[in-house]
Motif scaffolding. Structure first.
Motif: not given
Length: 224
Positions: A154-182
Motif C-alpha cells: 500500500q505504501v508503494v501504491i501511494v508513492m506511485l499515486g503521488s505522481a499527480v501532485v505535479s498538478q499543483i506544481a509540486v516539483e516531483d519526478l512527474t513534474y521533471a518529466a513534464n518540464f523536460a518534455q516541454s
C-alpha cells in the motif's frame, strides 16, 4: 517515417530529474510514516477504541477510500484556502498523502488486529496491563507482523499515486518529466525515463520495507 531516439538531452536535464526523485522520496518518507501512524490510530479506534470515536473514523475511512486521490489533493490545495487554511504545494501534497495512506492502511491494520486471538487480550489483562499497554505490546506487534507485506504494498501504491501532485506544481519526478518534455519535445524519451525511475523506486521501496519488516518482525516474510 521512423522515429529517431535521442537521450542526449539527459546530460542537461539530469539535475531536474534528480531533484524530482528527491522530492518524490521526501513525500513518501514523510507521508508514509505519518500515514501509517494515522492508520494505526484509526485501526485502534475502529476495533478497540471508545464507541463515540468510531463513527467519525468510519466516515473518514469511507470518504477517502471512495473518492479519487486527485480530488482529495485539489480539495486540500484549492478548497481549504477558502476556509482560511493556506498550504504550500508541498504541504498540501504531503497532507493529501498522509490522509490517503491513513485511510487505506487503517483497514489493513484493522484486519490484522481482528485476526488476533482473544487469548492474547486475556493474556494482557492477566498481566495487569492497561488496554493501551495491551494494544501496544500484545496486539499491535503481532497484527503488524501478519499484514506487513500488504502494508508495504500500500505504501508503494501511494508513492506511485503521488505522481499527480505535479498538478499543483509540486516539483516531483512527474513534474521533471513534464518540464523536460516541454523543452526538448522528446515526449517518448522523457516519459520513458520517468517510467524507468518510478519502476526502480517502487522496487527499491518495496524491498526496503520488506527488509525492515524482517528486522522488526522476524517472521513477517512468512506471511507473503
Amino acid at each position: 517515417m521512423t522515429y529517431q531516439f535521442d537521450f542526449a538531452w539527459l546530460a542537461t536535464y539530469w539535475p531536474v530529474f534528480l531533484d524530482g526523485v528527491l522530492m518524490t522520496v521526501r513525500l513518501i518518507v514523510i507521508g508514509g510514516i505519518a500515514g501509517l501512524l494515522l492508520g494505526t490510530f484509526c485501526a485502534w479506534a475502529r476495533s478497540l477504541g471508545p464507541v463515540w470515536l468510531r463513527p467519525p473514523v468510519i466516515a473518514y475511512v469511507e470518504l477517502i477510500r471512495n473518492t479519487p486521490f486527485l480530488i482529495q489533493l485539489f480539495f486540500i490545495f484549492f478548497g481549504l484556502p477558502a476556509a482560511g487554511f493556506r498550504l504550500t504545494e508541498v504541504e498540501a501534497a504531503t497532507l493529501a498523502m498522509v490522509i490517503n495512506l491513513g485511510a487505506y492502511s487503517a483497514e489493513i491494520i484493522r484486519a490484522g488486529i481482528e485476526a488476533t486471538p482473544k487469548g492474547q487480550f486475556e493474556a494482557g489483562a492477566s498481566l495487569a496491563l492497561s488496554p493501551v499497554q495491551t494494544f501496544r505490546h500484545v496486539v499491535l506487534v503481532p497484527a503488524l507482523q501478519r499484514i506487513w507485506p500488504a502494508l508495504a504494498s500500500q505504501v508503494v501504491i501511494v508513492m506511485l499515486g503521488s505522481a499527480v501532485v505535479s498538478q499543483i506544481a509540486v516539483e516531483d519526478l512527474t513534474y521533471a518529466a513534464n518540464f523536460a518534455q516541454s523543452r526538448t519535445f522528446r515526449a517518448f524519451e522523457a516519459y520513458f525515463v520517468s517510467t524507468a525511475i518510478y519502476l526502480a523506486l517502487a522496487i527499491l521501496l518495496r524491498f526496503a520495507l520488506l527488509q525492515a519488516g524482517r528486522m522488526i518482525f522476524p517472521h513477517a516474510g512468512a506471511a507473503r
